[in-house]
Design an enzyme around this catalytic site. Structure first.
Site, PDB file in Angstrom:
ATOM      1  N   ASP A   1      14.229   8.532   7.132  1.00 23.24           N
ATOM      2  CA  ASP A   1      12.798   8.244   6.920  1.00 23.24           C
ATOM      3  C   ASP A   1      12.645   6.752   6.646  1.00 23.24           C
ATOM      4  O   ASP A   1      13.631   6.033   6.432  1.00 23.24           O
ATOM      5  CB  ASP A   1      12.259   9.074   5.739  1.00 23.24           C
ATOM      6  CG  ASP A   1      10.751   8.912   5.554  1.00 23.24           C
ATOM      7  OD1 ASP A   1      10.024   8.715   6.545  1.00 23.24           O
ATOM      8  OD2 ASP A   1      10.288   8.975   4.396  1.00 23.24           O
ATOM      9  N   SER A   2      11.386   6.324   6.595  1.00 23.15           N
ATOM     10  CA  SER A   2      11.110   4.927   6.259  1.00 23.15           C
ATOM     11  C   SER A   2      11.336   4.661   4.769  1.00 23.15           C
ATOM     12  O   SER A   2      11.410   3.507   4.363  1.00 23.15           O
ATOM     13  CB  SER A   2       9.647   4.619   6.576  1.00 23.15           C
ATOM     14  OG  SER A   2       8.821   5.508   5.839  1.00 23.15           O
TER      15      SER A   2
ATOM     16  N   CYS B   1       2.809  13.751   6.635  1.00 20.00           N
ATOM     17  CA  CYS B   1       3.668  12.617   6.288  1.00 20.00           C
ATOM     18  C   CYS B   1       4.607  13.172   5.233  1.00 20.00           C
ATOM     19  O   CYS B   1       4.154  13.819   4.271  1.00 20.00           O
ATOM     20  CB  CYS B   1       2.839  11.465   5.721  1.00 20.00           C
ATOM     21  SG  CYS B   1       3.844  10.180   4.935  1.00 20.00           S
ATOM     22  N   THR B   2       5.902  12.956   5.413  1.00 19.52           N
ATOM     23  CA  THR B   2       6.867  13.594   4.518  1.00 19.52           C
ATOM     24  C   THR B   2       6.791  13.057   3.086  1.00 19.52           C
ATOM     25  O   THR B   2       7.336  13.670   2.170  1.00 19.52           O
ATOM     26  CB  THR B   2       8.290  13.435   5.073  1.00 19.52           C
ATOM     27  OG1 THR B   2       8.503  12.041   5.391  1.00 19.52           O
ATOM     28  CG2 THR B   2       8.492  14.276   6.320  1.00 19.52           C
ATOM     29  N   HIS B   3       6.123  11.930   2.915  1.00 20.47           N
ATOM     30  CA  HIS B   3       5.942  11.426   1.547  1.00 20.47           C
ATOM     31  C   HIS B   3       4.975  12.290   0.728  1.00 20.47           C
ATOM     32  O   HIS B   3       5.056  12.321  -0.496  1.00 20.47           O
ATOM     33  CB  HIS B   3       5.364  10.003   1.574  1.00 20.47           C
ATOM     34  CG  HIS B   3       6.385   8.934   1.788  1.00 20.47           C
ATOM     35  ND1 HIS B   3       6.981   8.713   2.999  1.00 20.47           N
ATOM     36  CD2 HIS B   3       6.910   8.015   0.925  1.00 20.47           C
ATOM     37  CE1 HIS B   3       7.830   7.705   2.880  1.00 20.47           C
ATOM     38  NE2 HIS B   3       7.807   7.270   1.638  1.00 20.47           N
TER      39      HIS B   3
ATOM     40  N   CYS C   1      10.301  12.041   9.389  1.00 15.93           N
ATOM     41  CA  CYS C   1       9.181  11.111   9.339  1.00 15.93           C
ATOM     42  C   CYS C   1       8.263  11.424  10.520  1.00 15.93           C
ATOM     43  O   CYS C   1       8.706  11.360  11.674  1.00 15.93           O
ATOM     44  CB  CYS C   1       9.715   9.681   9.447  1.00 15.93           C
ATOM     45  SG  CYS C   1       8.412   8.445   9.593  1.00 15.93           S
ATOM     46  N   ASN C   2       7.031  11.780  10.204  1.00 12.14           N
ATOM     47  CA  ASN C   2       6.067  12.095  11.271  1.00 12.14           C
ATOM     48  C   ASN C   2       5.719  10.858  12.083  1.00 12.14           C
ATOM     49  O   ASN C   2       5.579  10.915  13.302  1.00 12.14           O
ATOM     50  CB  ASN C   2       4.771  12.648  10.670  1.00 12.14           C
ATOM     51  CG  ASN C   2       4.937  13.996  10.012  1.00 12.14           C
ATOM     52  OD1 ASN C   2       4.597  15.012  10.575  1.00 12.14           O
ATOM     53  ND2 ASN C   2       5.477  14.020   8.805  1.00 12.14           N
ATOM     54  N   THR C   3       5.564   9.742  11.384  1.00  8.74           N
ATOM     55  CA  THR C   3       5.128   8.506  12.041  1.00  8.74           C
ATOM     56  C   THR C   3       6.130   8.107  13.122  1.00  8.74           C
ATOM     57  O   THR C   3       5.749   7.671  14.210  1.00  8.74           O
ATOM     58  CB  THR C   3       4.976   7.386  10.990  1.00  8.74           C
ATOM     59  OG1 THR C   3       4.217   7.894   9.897  1.00  8.74           O
ATOM     60  CG2 THR C   3       4.294   6.168  11.556  1.00  8.74           C
TER      61      THR C   3
ATOM     62  N   TYR D   1       6.088   2.494   7.750  1.00  9.09           N
ATOM     63  CA  TYR D   1       6.052   2.596   9.204  1.00  9.09           C
ATOM     64  C   TYR D   1       4.624   2.777   9.713  1.00  9.09           C
ATOM     65  O   TYR D   1       4.325   2.448  10.861  1.00  9.09           O
ATOM     66  CB  TYR D   1       6.880   3.808   9.660  1.00  9.09           C
ATOM     67  CG  TYR D   1       8.367   3.572   9.763  1.00  9.09           C
ATOM     68  CD1 TYR D   1       8.943   2.334   9.472  1.00  9.09           C
ATOM     69  CD2 TYR D   1       9.203   4.610  10.171  1.00  9.09           C
ATOM     70  CE1 TYR D   1      10.314   2.153   9.585  1.00  9.09           C
ATOM     71  CE2 TYR D   1      10.568   4.429  10.302  1.00  9.09           C
ATOM     72  CZ  TYR D   1      11.126   3.208  10.005  1.00  9.09           C
ATOM     73  OH  TYR D   1      12.480   3.041  10.126  1.00  9.09           O
ATOM     74  N   GLY D   2       3.768   3.342   8.857  1.00  5.07           N
ATOM     75  CA  GLY D   2       2.407   3.670   9.282  1.00  5.07           C
ATOM     76  C   GLY D   2       1.610   2.477   9.780  1.00  5.07           C
ATOM     77  O   GLY D   2       0.644   2.618  10.516  1.00  5.07           O
TER      78      GLY D   2
HETATM   79  N1  DGL Z   1       7.213   9.430   5.646  1.00  2.56           N
HETATM   80  C1  DGL Z   1       6.616   8.908   6.822  1.00  2.56           C
HETATM   81  C2  DGL Z   1       5.937  10.008   7.633  1.00  2.56           C
HETATM   82  O1  DGL Z   1       6.296  11.170   7.550  1.00  2.56           O
HETATM   83  C3  DGL Z   1       5.740   7.704   6.806  1.00  2.56           C
HETATM   84  C4  DGL Z   1       5.526   6.760   5.694  1.00  2.56           C
HETATM   85  C5  DGL Z   1       5.375   5.319   6.195  1.00  2.56           C
HETATM   86  O2  DGL Z   1       6.405   4.693   6.325  1.00  2.56           O
HETATM   87  O3  DGL Z   1       4.236   4.883   6.490  1.00  2.56           O
HETATM   88  O4  DGL Z   1       5.044   9.757   8.405  1.00  2.56           O
END
Ligand code: DGL
Length: 279
Positions: free
Chosen positions: A9-10, A188-190, A73-75, A41-42
């Site tokens: 992930d990021s 978003c996994t966060h 990470c979805n992004t 990453y967003g």
């Molecule tokens: N955890 C990441 C996701 O699932 C993104 C967070 C980021 O880096 O903006 O999209």
């Protein structure tokens, strides 16, 4: 031999996926990779993100030779999976994409919201998921620039004011006459790191959909069916690797609670940090 798996992930969001992997397949030896030098990453352009993730992966794959890779990470997943699969056809990649299909099936009001980074909200991939699985629903896409950062701060032990979180999630709650949103996809996994605050601050109760368990099940399936790796003895402590800064004591304690070994954190020097500046 224990299956070696990257969970990437990021930042810290992928820990929500790691927890489910460790619960379902205790024999898997995880290397948790946080590209915190590239976080968030967003906000990256698509070209910069493809280059960034490709660069980190090239270095890590050459160094650790994993059996499988979970892009938690979805992004990143909604964009870079085809590139990674083309570059490494011998390695299975398991992605994390917005759980729009289960939300559309579960919702009674047929009003669902997708809470994600601005990057994920803008992706063609996300729009395609909606067209394919949720054409019968009113789907409200909510891009948050701040929530992933708030989740990182929360994990680092900082106090986050309720108002800051409430403001970021408020766009998810929509009414239409008697009907209202009843399912929110945590895309978003966060975000599951803040789930208890979301539930506490929500203007009305909803079902929050966290895909982490489904990702763990998918990994288990791939390990068994594609790689012939059925469950073995429990693996030792997992490792975490950060591309930016070494985690502080609060975060280190949080990592330990997730079974990530104390002395195994390391930094990966990356020239990609330079590429990011120009990206
Ligand atoms: N955890 C990441 C996701 O699932 C993104 C967070 C980021 O880096 O903006 O999209």
């Amino acid at each position: 031999m224990a299956p070696k798996v990257f969970v990437f992930d990021s930042g810290l969001g992928g820990l929500t996926v790691l927890s489910e992997i460790v619960r379902l397949r205790p024999d898997v030896q995880c290397l948790y990779v946080a590209d915190d030098a590239g976080f968030p990453y967003g906000r990256l352009s698509e070209a910069a993100l493809v280059a960034r993730v490709g660069d980190v992966m090239d270095r890590l794959i050459a160094r650790f030779a994993p059996d499988a890779i979970v892009i938690a990470c979805n992004t990143a997943s909604t964009l870079v999976l085809p590139h990674l699969r083309a570059a490494y056809p011998q390695i299975p990649f398991i992605g994390t994409v917005p759980a729009i299909k289960p939300a559309a099936a579960l919702s009674r009001s047929k009003m669902i919201s997708v809470l994600a980074t601005p990057g994920t909200v803008a992706r063609d991939y996300t729009r395609d998921l909606i067209r394919t699985y949720a054409a019968h629903c009113a789907v409200n896409l909510v891009g948050s620039t701040r929530l992933a950062g708030l989740a990182e701060a929360f994990m680092n032990g900082e106090e986050i004011a309720d108002g800051e979180i409430a403001q970021e999630i408020s766009g998810c709650f929509v009414t239409d006459g008697q009907a209202r949103t009843d399912c929110i996809v945590l895309a978003c996994t966060h975000y599951p790191l803040l789930l208890s605050e979301f539930a506490r601050l929500a203007p009305w109760p909803v079902t929050w959909i966290d895909p982490a368990e489904a990702i763990a099940r998918r990994l288990d399936h791939v390990l068994r069916e594609e790689l012939g790796m059925s469950e073995g003895a429990a693996a030792g402590p997992h490792r975490a690797l950060f591309t930016g800064s070494r985690p502080g004591p609060t975060l280190e304690a949080a990592l330990l609670r997730r079974g990530i070994g104390e002395n195994l954190l390391e930094l990966l020097p990356l020239h990609a940090a330079d590429a990011l500046k120009s990206g």
